[in-house]
Write an enzyme that holds these catalytic residues in place. Structure first.
Site, mmCIF file in Angstrom:
data_model
loop_
_atom_site.group_PDB
_atom_site.id
_atom_site.type_symbol
_atom_site.label_atom_id
_atom_site.label_comp_id
_atom_site.label_asym_id
_atom_site.label_seq_id
_atom_site.Cartn_x
_atom_site.Cartn_y
_atom_site.Cartn_z
ATOM 1 N N ASP A 1 1.376 -0.603 -0.394
ATOM 2 C CA ASP A 1 -0.084 0.063 0.465
ATOM 3 C C ASP A 1 0.824 1.243 -0.057
ATOM 4 O O ASP A 1 2.046 1.129 -0.371
ATOM 5 C CB ASP A 1 -0.972 -0.395 1.128
ATOM 6 N N HIS B 1 1.936 2.409 -2.715
ATOM 7 C CA HIS B 1 1.763 3.364 -3.740
ATOM 8 C C HIS B 1 1.414 4.201 -3.030
ATOM 9 O O HIS B 1 0.774 5.952 -3.665
ATOM 10 C CB HIS B 1 0.125 3.392 -3.300
#
Ligand SMILES: *[C@@H]1O[C@H](CO)[C@@H](O)[C@H](O)[C@H]1NC(C)=O
Ligand SMILES: *[C@@H]1O[C@H](CO)[C@@H](O)[C@H](O)[C@H]1NC(C)=O
Ligand SMILES: *[C@@H]1O[C@H](CO)[C@@H](O)[C@H](O)[C@H]1NC(C)=O
Ligand SMILES: *[C@@H]1O[C@H](CO)[C@@H](O)[C@H](O)[C@H]1NC(C)=O
Ligand SMILES: *[C@@H]1O[C@H](CO)[C@@H](O)[C@H](O)[C@H]1NC(C)=O
Length: 432
Positions: free
Chosen positions: A265, A288
């Site tokens: 993430d 991310h």
């Protein structure tokens, strides 16, 4: 010769020898536990550099008078199989209540199996949490009496968490990822523990540590003030769900430097209440990217300001530098600067999304978290998609004071809506 040494000469000789000794000692045991095992020189997954050594020296607090409380003295086995949680709790109690500079030690070369464990202050004068061995998370879900946290450190001031370049915090998260609704749609969406939560700490210094394979978030810094994170390596597979590397909320005055984050993430997620955060020398990917937000979910107010990223490399990540807010929120995200950044094959190198929605459907709403004064300077590299720059801002609260200065990202265009953008120097692609 010796015979002709007068008393004064002997005195001077002794002084000289003492000061030499002192010089060697101060560069050797200054951090309170010495490096007799050579961990700083050899086997360094985490490379140390002069700066770190200097920091250790100048801290100078943990010299002669310090005492060490080792978990080994409280029955921790460190065989990777025995549950050492109770031994850790007993050792912590001792270390926390000891007068005089104290170090809490997790010895090198062992792996300590732990269920959810709380390290709670306030403490008398605990200064060092030395994790030289591994902390390994139980993979039995029923072991977690606290379903939100695996390791939580709270209410301690002036603490250094030092992994001495050998320390590892391992969440063994695979079992949690497999049961995540993001991976297996037939499973209900439930939460998984954060591997390391740092809560309500002042003057924290975390360094030379590796954190990996968290059950969910890897490191969460909450309600802290004055935090240094240096030379930390955070890792998990790129497809592990919700494994944010470093998550920051309600925290002021943080520096994250020389760190390497590759995870499933956000590498760093910056949430409501973050003020004065400096990130430098960061490597991110997979992951991310650096993400401010999501802010304003469920019509909430959010305030983030003073975010300064100087020196970062993003490689094969989903985003580079991102700001995302939900419709319906309020508050501001302002005074943000991203500079000296390289992007390699990043899907959204630069993105502000004020219409963020991770639910099935989000209602159209007028209000928004105001995004203003965001500078992107000296950013170069390649986009993995045909949109390199996205400014998708709110109609009612357009993005204000956006500056692109010497930005050159190849392979994609710019898509800009409701954004007040100024270009300086060479900018490509440009908002049309
Ligand atoms: C200090 O360390 C150096 C190199 O490690 C060694 O040569 C020297 O003898 C040491 N001096 C003292 C006083 O221990
Ligand atoms: C922590 O450090 C600060 C600044 O060095 C000092 O003022 C404060 O007294 C220390 N707090 C404790 C609990 O030792
Ligand atoms: C631009 O950023 C790169 C790192 O991506 C750095 O090496 C370079 O020195 C910077 N250029 C200027 C003019 O600061
Ligand atoms: C902006 O975001 C909305 C909602 O996700 C989307 O429908 C729209 O296509 C986006 N516009 C641009 C220009 O990217
Ligand atoms: C960028 O936009 C131009 C003009 O609309 C278009 O011709 C080109 O194919 C686009 N490039 C990419 C990489 O999407």
């Amino acid at each position: 010769m010796a015979r002709c040494c007068g008393l004064l000469t002997i005195f001077i000789c002794v002084l000289l020898m003492l000061s030499l000794c002192q010089a060697n000692l101060s560069s050797y045991v200054d951090d309170g536990y010495g490096h007799e095992d050579g961990s700083f020189e050899s086997d360094s997954l985490l490379k140390l550099n002069n700066d770190d050594v200097l920091t250790l020296k100048s801290s100078g607090e943990t010299t002669s008078a310090s005492s060490t409380v080792s978990v080994a003295s409280f029955g921790a086995k460190g065989d990777g199989k025995t549950d050492d949680t109770q031994a850790f709790e007993k050792a912590w109690k001792k270390a926390c209540s000891t007068n005089g500079v104290t170090n809490f030690l997790v010895p090198k070369g062992k792996s300590y199996l732990l269920t959810s464990t709380q390290f709670k202050g306030p403490c008398k004068s605990l200064r060092n949490f030395q994790i030289l061995g591994s902390l390994s998370a139980s993979t039995k879900r029923s072991d977690y009496k606290d379903k939100y946290h695996w390791l939580i450190l709270e209410d301690v001031n002036n603490l250094s968490i030092d992994g001495g370049s050998t320390g590892v915090i391992n969440g063994n998260g695979k079992i949690w990822w497999q049961n995540s609704c993001k991976i297996d749609k037939s499973k209900p969406c439930t939460t998984a523990p954060t591997a390391l939560t740092l809560y309500n700490l002042r003057n924290l210094n975390m360094k030379n540590l590796r954190v990996r394979d968290a059950q969910q978030i890897q490191v969460s810094i909450e309600n802290c003030n004055n935090v240094d994170v240096n030379n930390v390596v955070v890792s998990a597979p790129g497809d592990s769900p919700n494994t944010d590397g470093i998550h920051i909320t309600n925290t002021k005055n943080i520096r994250v430097s020389k760190s390497d984050i590759g995870t499933g993430d956000d590498c760093i997620s910056i949430e409501d209440g973050t003020q004065n955060l400096q990130i430098s020398d960061l490597t991110c990917g997979p992951g991310h990217g650096i993400s401010i937000g999501s802010l304003g979910d469920d019509n909430s107010k959010a305030y983030v300001s003073g975010i300064y990223v100087d020196g970062a490399k993003f490689s094969e990540s989903d985003n580079g530098v991102r700001i995302k807010t939900y419709q319906g929120g309020s508050g501001t995200a302002k005074n943000i600067k991203f500079q000296n950044i390289q992007m390699k094959n990043v899907k959204n190198p630069i993105i502000i999304d004020q219409n963020y929605c991770d639910k099935d459907k989000c209602e159209d709403q007028e209000s928004a978290v105001q995004v203003k004064n965001v500078v992107y300077k000296n950013i170069s590299g390649t986009s993995a998609t045909d949109v390199a720059i996205t400014f998708n801002c709110s109609e009612k609260y357009p993005c204000q004071g956006i500056v692109l200065e010497n930005v050159n990202i190849k392979g994609g265009n710019a898509s800009c809506k409701n954004a007040n953008v100024k270009n300086q120097g060479t900018v490509s692609p440009k908002c049309s």
